[in-house]
Design a protein around this motif. Structure first.
Motif, PDB file in Angstrom:
ATOM      1  N   MET A 178     -22.811   4.638  11.745  1.00 53.79           N
ATOM      2  CA  MET A 178     -22.384   5.192  10.767  1.00 53.79           C
ATOM      3  C   MET A 178     -23.569   6.048   9.889  1.00 53.79           C
ATOM      4  N   THR A 179     -23.418   7.427   9.735  1.00 53.63           N
ATOM      5  CA  THR A 179     -24.421   8.075   9.118  1.00 53.63           C
ATOM      6  C   THR A 179     -24.514   7.803   7.463  1.00 53.63           C
ATOM      7  N   LYS A 180     -25.580   7.867   7.022  1.00 57.36           N
ATOM      8  CA  LYS A 180     -25.825   7.190   5.373  1.00 57.36           C
ATOM      9  C   LYS A 180     -24.944   7.771   4.467  1.00 57.36           C
ATOM     10  N   ASP A 181     -24.074   9.366   4.752  1.00 58.30           N
ATOM     11  CA  ASP A 181     -23.396   9.954   3.703  1.00 58.30           C
ATOM     12  C   ASP A 181     -21.898   9.617   4.123  1.00 58.30           C
ATOM     13  N   ALA A 182     -21.565   8.595   5.246  1.00 56.27           N
ATOM     14  CA  ALA A 182     -20.224   8.252   5.661  1.00 56.27           C
ATOM     15  C   ALA A 182     -19.494   7.505   4.346  1.00 56.27           C
ATOM     16  N   TRP A 183     -20.186   6.962   3.718  1.00 62.99           N
ATOM     17  CA  TRP A 183     -19.500   6.342   2.510  1.00 62.99           C
ATOM     18  C   TRP A 183     -18.620   6.995   1.931  1.00 62.99           C
ATOM     19  N   LYS A 184     -18.799   8.169   1.609  1.00 60.56           N
ATOM     20  CA  LYS A 184     -17.845   9.162   1.009  1.00 60.56           C
ATOM     21  C   LYS A 184     -16.322   9.026   1.440  1.00 60.56           C
ATOM     22  N   LEU A 185     -16.204   8.718   2.772  1.00 68.32           N
ATOM     23  CA  LEU A 185     -15.020   8.596   3.549  1.00 68.32           C
ATOM     24  C   LEU A 185     -14.013   7.500   2.754  1.00 68.32           C
ATOM     25  N   PHE A 186     -14.745   6.606   2.231  1.00 65.64           N
ATOM     26  CA  PHE A 186     -14.056   5.376   1.682  1.00 65.64           C
ATOM     27  C   PHE A 186     -13.990   5.406   0.148  1.00 65.64           C
ATOM     28  N   LYS A 187     -14.013   6.501  -0.441  1.00 68.42           N
ATOM     29  CA  LYS A 187     -13.486   6.501  -2.147  1.00 68.42           C
ATOM     30  C   LYS A 187     -12.105   6.585  -2.041  1.00 68.42           C
TER      31      LYS A 187
ATOM     32  N   LYS B 117     -22.335   5.373  14.495  1.00 65.72           N
ATOM     33  CA  LYS B 117     -23.314   6.034  15.281  1.00 65.72           C
ATOM     34  C   LYS B 117     -23.263   5.601  16.646  1.00 65.72           C
ATOM     35  N   ASN B 118     -22.549   6.566  17.516  1.00 65.25           N
ATOM     36  CA  ASN B 118     -22.598   6.405  18.986  1.00 65.25           C
ATOM     37  C   ASN B 118     -22.484   7.677  19.833  1.00 65.25           C
ATOM     38  N   TYR B 119     -22.174   7.715  20.838  1.00 66.41           N
ATOM     39  CA  TYR B 119     -21.843   8.837  21.732  1.00 66.41           C
ATOM     40  C   TYR B 119     -21.131   9.899  21.136  1.00 66.41           C
ATOM     41  N   PHE B 120     -19.882   9.068  20.806  1.00 67.59           N
ATOM     42  CA  PHE B 120     -18.630  10.080  20.308  1.00 67.59           C
ATOM     43  C   PHE B 120     -18.459  10.520  18.587  1.00 67.59           C
TER      44      PHE B 120
END
Length: 540
Positions: free
Chosen positions: A1-10, A429-432
């Protein structure tokens, strides 16, 4: 998971008055209707934060597609669990990974003692999936004993139904399946007389007027015991071919003794679950017409965990079933909110991939078959099924790279032989990652739509074209990928609930099912919440 993906969980905010926006690009004129989604979206209650992704209170979001414009709105499901939590600013009903807090309204010592001794109340926070019984009634469901009627026009919360009262079941799959005759099937379990699984058939709406009529006229076509005396296997979906129901019992179990102990508040539903790595996965085959359970043990070479069956069909006296499988249920432990909001790049410990199992049906003289001989006769398949004593040992063919989830197909090919599947990348973080994929299951060829690492597409939904090909020589197989994929994409450049910057807006994406090229998108100022699953209701 990229560093800014935390915003998805607000935690998300409601949008009661729809926002209307214009589509950039051109979508087919036949694409007219409502794309409705559900998923957890509220984890913060005052100073209290829920523990797990699945603890979030359910939000309904709707995209009403009409011509070249789309109206977007979102509302929280008005469940009993949500309403109580909003008033108390803490959960008063235990959720998947967060136990109920004492009710602040009960301030006296005696009241608190009585509250602590009250049997656990099951949540009606249905965050997982949407389905229709009758053609004009919509329901939202989850792995709880409850399901709710939803108004597809206003997203208003309607009547609550109890699976226990309707079907005698403690829980059911969140993905019921409908066959070509219009009948709907689901699987659930009961524990009152020992752990058992039950296949329920609900007649189609051509045979009944309302959903209530359909439920009243439902029937149990098969019941069979769990292989464990005090547990049942966890399940999220199941398979159905033209003639058979396929239930897959994984060694990720719901412990009934642990559930009984938690009746005195003190644990969560997550605490009931046990992974049994030394046991295998078992496949059950039930004939839809007769309800007969095939008396053969089909077992996997290795244990696995899965959430989603991609498709299931019959081919040459064999059942082919494609699953999105994990080696373990470690993904469940990776979804705690503290981890997801940690602002560090998280690697997936056990990424899933598409596995194809092939189950031979013609085993009348099983004892005469040589042990170790592959019984599968399926072109270009590396899947195997061999006899070992009285058992059939199954080994799958791997059809994809690892890291995809929420697989879907052309719904016209449900329970029929299909070639294509679509899915989205997981948040890790992976192929997809950051992509929507199309996989040819015959060749394993994979085509990706991916724009950049800031966009996280949600579940893709395939909408088949009513005019698949203009060529008079076209076959049904040629038309399988004729249609449009829709997916709601979250943009992690977004900083606020209302975003004016065009580069930071969330959007609804439209892709050509054949080419995976973008044909249109519509951006919204208001944030689009992530969701678990969705449904498209056509206006035609």
């Amino acid at each position: 998971m990229t560093k800014d993906a935390w915003k998805l969980f607000k935690s998300a905010e409601e949008l009661i008055e729809p926002e209307e926006a214009i589509i950039t690009g051109t979508i087919p004129k036949w694409l007219n209707g409502s794309f409705i989604r559900v998923g957890p979206a509220k984890w913060d209650l005052g100073k209290f934060t829920m523990n797990h992704l699945l603890d979030g209170y359910a939000m309904l979001s709707k995209f009403e597609i009409n011509g070249q414009s789309v109206k977007f709105q979102k509302k929280y499901l008005q469940s009993d669990a949500y309403l109580k939590a909003i008033c108390a600013e803490r959960p008063l009903i235990t959720e998947f990974g967060t136990k109920a807090c004492p009710n602040p309204a009960k301030k006296g010592l005696f009241s608190r003692i009585i509250s602590s001794l009250t049997p656990i109340e099951m949540t009606d926070n249905t965050v997982c999936s949407l389905y229709q019984l009758s053609s004009n009634e919509l329901f939202v469901t989850s792995n709880t004993p409850f399901f709710r009627k939803i108004d597809p026009v206003t997203l208003s919360t309607g009547e609550k139904f109890d699976y226990t009262k309707c079907f005698g079941l403690n829980s059911v799959s969140v993905h019921p399946l409908r066959d070509d005759a219009g009948d709907q099937y689901n699987i659930g379990f009961s524990v009152l007389t020992g752990p058992k699984y039950h296949i329920v058939k609900i007649p189609g709406d051509e045979k009944c007027v309302t959903s209530e009529d359909m439920i009243q006229h439902s029937s149990t076509i098969c019941s069979f015991p769990s292989r464990w005396n005090a547990s049942v296997g966890f399940f999220h979906s199941f398979g159905m071919s033209a003639n058979f129901i396929i239930f897959i019992e994984i060694p990720y179990t719901i412990s009934l003794p642990k559930a009984a102990k938690s009746m005195i508040k003190g644990s969560t539903f997550k605490d009931w679950l046990e992974w049994r790595p030394n046991e295998v996965t078992k496949f059950y085959i039930i004939h839809k017409k007769t309800g007969n359970l095939k008396k053969i043990d089909y077992i996997s070479t290795h244990p696995f965990f899965f959430l989603h069956v991609v498709n299931c069909y019959e081919e040459g006296n064999q059942i082919v079933i494609d699953l999105n499988t994990y080696s373990t249920p470690a993904v469940i432990d990776a979804l705690y909110i503290e981890k997801l909001r940690s602002k560090i790049e998280l690697q997936e410990v056990d990424p899933p991939s598409i596995h194809r199992f092939v189950l031979p049906l013609d085993l009348t003289n099983l004892s005469t078959l040589p042990e170790g001989l592959n019984l599968i006769n399926f072109p270009n398949s590396t899947a195997t099924a061999t006899r070992r004593g009285s058992q059939i040992i199954l080994s799958p063919q791997i059809l994809s790279e690892s890291g995809l989830e929420l697989p879907t197909i052309n719904p016209n090919f449900l329970s029929k032989k299909n070639k294509f599947l679509y899915a989205t990348g997981s948040i890790f973080k992976n192929y997809f990652t950051n992509s929507i994929c199309k996989i040819n299951t015959d060749t394993k060829e994979t085509t990706l739509w991916r724009e950049n690492e800031k966009y996280y597409p949600g579940e893709p939904l395939f909408l088949p074209s009513p005019y698949p090909d203009n060529r008079s020589t076209s076959s049904k197989e040629d038309s399988e990928d004729s249609g449009i994929i829709i997916s709601a994409c979250s943009n992690t450049l977004r900083e606020t609930e209302i975003e004016e910057n065009e580069e930071s807006k969330d959007f609804l994406l439209f892709l050509d099912g054949k080419t995976m090229k973008e044909v249109g998108r519509v951006k919204f100022k208001t944030s689009i919440p992530q969701a678990m699953h969705g449904i498209f209701i056509s206006n035609h």
